[in-house]
Design a protein around this motif. Sequence first.
Motif, PDB file in Angstrom:
ATOM      1  N   ALA A 161     111.536   3.923  91.662  1.00 45.98           N
ATOM      2  CA  ALA A 161     111.104   5.315  91.771  1.00 45.98           C
ATOM      3  C   ALA A 161     109.958   5.444  92.776  1.00 45.98           C
ATOM      4  N   LEU A 162     109.022   4.492  92.769  1.00 40.00           N
ATOM      5  CA  LEU A 162     107.929   4.516  93.742  1.00 40.00           C
ATOM      6  C   LEU A 162     108.444   4.355  95.163  1.00 40.00           C
ATOM      7  N   LEU A 163     109.378   3.405  95.343  1.00 34.97           N
ATOM      8  CA  LEU A 163     109.927   3.172  96.677  1.00 34.97           C
ATOM      9  C   LEU A 163     110.727   4.379  97.173  1.00 34.97           C
ATOM     10  N   ARG A 164     111.493   4.984  96.300  1.00 37.07           N
ATOM     11  CA  ARG A 164     112.304   6.137  96.701  1.00 37.07           C
ATOM     12  C   ARG A 164     111.435   7.351  97.023  1.00 37.07           C
ATOM     13  N   GLY A 165     110.248   7.411  96.438  1.00 37.89           N
ATOM     14  CA  GLY A 165     109.362   8.539  96.673  1.00 37.89           C
ATOM     15  C   GLY A 165     108.569   8.444  97.964  1.00 37.89           C
ATOM     16  N   ARG A 166     108.650   7.324  98.650  1.00 35.21           N
ATOM     17  CA  ARG A 166     107.894   7.137  99.889  1.00 35.21           C
ATOM     18  C   ARG A 166     108.709   7.594 101.094  1.00 35.21           C
ATOM     19  N   ALA A 167     107.987   7.850 102.171  1.00 37.75           N
ATOM     20  CA  ALA A 167     108.644   8.261 103.415  1.00 37.75           C
ATOM     21  C   ALA A 167     109.476   7.105 103.957  1.00 37.75           C
ATOM     22  N   ARG A 168     110.554   7.446 104.619  1.00 42.79           N
ATOM     23  CA  ARG A 168     111.426   6.433 105.219  1.00 42.79           C
ATOM     24  C   ARG A 168     110.695   5.727 106.352  1.00 42.79           C
ATOM     25  N   ILE A 169     110.900   4.412 106.436  1.00 47.30           N
ATOM     26  CA  ILE A 169     110.267   3.609 107.481  1.00 47.30           C
ATOM     27  C   ILE A 169     111.333   3.195 108.484  1.00 47.30           C
TER      28      ILE A 169
END
Length: 96
Positions: free
Chosen positions: A61-69
């Motif tokens: 959930a934390l990773l999905r909530g971050r901006a795409r790199i």
Amino acid sequence: MAKKSESRTRRVSATKASRSFASLLDQVVRGRRFIVRRRGRDVCLMSSPENDRRTGSECLALLRGRARIELDDRFGSDLAEVLATGPSEDRSSWDA
């Protein structure tokens, strides 16, 4: 109003802590905290470690909530070079 952790904290002398260490540890496992005093001063806090672990779903959930790199086209070769030239003693046991 006292915090929940404060209400479960008790002061004990260093002598008592030494003589009843196993019993104190059993109580710590059950959520109690102890401040150990020596010569009238607080010198040690006995408590369970703070739980800062996350479940796999929380991590996702934390990773999905971050901006795409977006990685540039040299990222893979740069990473391989860093791994190849870095000191081997700092590598984790997963690399063995």
